[in-house]
Design an enzyme around this catalytic site. Structure first.
Site, PDB file in Angstrom:
ATOM      1  N   HIS A   1       0.143   0.373   0.584  1.00 26.56           N
ATOM      2  CA  HIS A   1      -0.692   1.175   0.941  1.00 26.56           C
ATOM      3  C   HIS A   1      -1.768   0.748   1.736  1.00 26.56           C
ATOM      4  O   HIS A   1      -3.184   1.311   1.891  1.00 26.56           O
ATOM      5  CB  HIS A   1      -1.669   1.952  -0.416  1.00 26.56           C
ATOM      6  CG  HIS A   1      -0.963   3.185  -1.324  1.00 26.56           C
ATOM      7  ND1 HIS A   1       0.145   2.417  -1.967  1.00 26.56           N
ATOM      8  CD2 HIS A   1      -1.339   3.946  -1.787  1.00 26.56           C
ATOM      9  CE1 HIS A   1       0.511   4.447  -2.091  1.00 26.56           C
ATOM     10  NE2 HIS A   1      -0.257   4.933  -2.565  1.00 26.56           N
TER      11      HIS A   1
ATOM     12  N   GLU B   1       5.580  14.071   5.180  1.00 28.80           N
ATOM     13  CA  GLU B   1       5.329  13.217   6.552  1.00 28.80           C
ATOM     14  C   GLU B   1       6.145  13.500   7.486  1.00 28.80           C
ATOM     15  O   GLU B   1       5.553  14.278   8.926  1.00 28.80           O
ATOM     16  CB  GLU B   1       4.161  11.736   6.413  1.00 28.80           C
ATOM     17  CG  GLU B   1       3.544  11.803   5.969  1.00 28.80           C
ATOM     18  CD  GLU B   1       3.731  11.980   4.362  1.00 28.80           C
ATOM     19  OE1 GLU B   1       2.972  10.923   3.235  1.00 28.80           O
ATOM     20  OE2 GLU B   1       4.743  11.400   3.689  1.00 28.80           O
TER      21      GLU B   1
END
Length: 327
Positions: free
Chosen positions: A129, A60
């Site tokens: 998450h 990322e």
């Protein structure tokens, strides 16, 4: 108007902007060959090719930085995070580089980049998450943050974000991807301005201010409250930053009572900022203290029952509304 899913609306927005502007491209993990972890980019690789629909490694920080560099030289990257919880790996690029390059360069570099993907809690994904990141990013000068709750808003806000000359985060809701709603046909241009809230339901007794996943919750609760002669007005912020103060103040001046329901934690949350602005600007319009319904201030449990206990729900929201209405 036709009924499509939230997922299809995002896909249409991407396709239309890729078709309209050759400088637009999509980049992220599994966006091309796999056609998106949530199938938002379904069919785009076949239509636009691998130079504009770009698969990346699990990196990322790397591909977010590549996107910022691409934006500096005139391209319009759309960076997909598989979940915005993973955007924390790229925090330096999203927070330190994208919003500051325009100022640091003395106005030489615009950064027309869009960061998008699912945000907030879904279902039994565990604490790492399930982050609701809107309060992190809305606190950063130079970043714009929008939180669509319906297919129409998802399409209109994403298209507007892609055309913006500044970094915009489009925080989608994983639990809403399959939800359906009415959207204009593809031959009608749909652009929804950032910083424009919407009254999703008219009411007279209390203003429920919400966004993203809490919008369908608020609408469900409003229907239940109507049976008890409590008329709730539902204000969907749609955009966290810029924030539509006028829509909020107009509703509060009408109902004189406020409950804010949000998907993030209470401490330093979006609701805290909304609450502050209401009491600072129109305190005399309030007939009761403002209440907030949010996640509990604990890490998100994996256990299903505990997860439900931590999240905002109908019972918590109804109790808050009745408290401000002295019912």
């Amino acid at each position: 108007m036709r009924e499509i899913t939230y997922r299809q609306a995002l896909n249409e927005a991407l396709a239309e902007e890729l078709e309209r502007d050759p400088n637009v491209f999509l980049m992220g993990e599994e966006v091309a060959e796999y056609q998106g972890a949530y199938k938002v980019s379904h069919g785009l690789l076949q239509r636009f090719g691998p130079r504009r629909i770009v698969d990346t490694p699990i990196s990322e920080n790397g591909f977010a930085g590549l996107g910022v560099g691409a934006a500096m030289v005139g391209l319009r990257p759309i960076i997909e995070f598989m979940t915005f919880s993973f955007s924390l790996v790229a925090f330096d690029q999203v927070v330190n580089n994208a919003p500051n390059m325009f100022t640091m360069s003395g106005g030489q570099f615009n950064i027309p980049i869009t960061f998008r993907g699912p945000n907030g809690p879904a279902h039994q994904l565990g604490v790492t998450h399930s982050h609701a990141t809107e309060n992190f990013y809305a606190s950063v000068p130079g970043l714009k943050v929008c939180t669509p709750a319906t297919p129409r808003d998802a399409k209109g806000l994403l298209k507007t974000a892609i055309r913006d000359n500044n970094p915009v985060l489009v925080l989608e809701s994983e639990l809403l991807y399959s939800s359906k709603g009415l959207v204009e046909p593809p031959d009608e241009e749909l652009l929804i301005p950032l910083g424009k809230a919407e009254v999703k339901r008219e009411g007279s007794d209390v203003s429920i201010i919400c966004y993203a996943q809490t919008v369908p919750l608020a609408l469900k609760v409003a229907a239940q409250l109507e049976e008890e002669d409590i008329s709730a007005e539902i204000i969907d912020l749609r955009s966290i930053k810029p924030l539509d103060e006028k829509a909020i103040f107009d509703s509060v001046a009408k109902t004189h009572r406020v409950v804010i329901v949000e998907q993030d934690h209470p401490f330093c949350g979006v609701g805290a900022e909304v609450c502050y602005r209401i009491q600072k600007n129109i305190f005399d319009q309030l007939d009761a203290p403002i209440l907030r319904v949010s996640q509990e201030d604990v890490p998100m449990p994996y256990n299903e029952r505990l997860e439900k206990a931590v999240l905002p729900n109908a019972n918590k929201l109804i109790a808050a509304v009745k408290q401000v209405c002295y019912a």
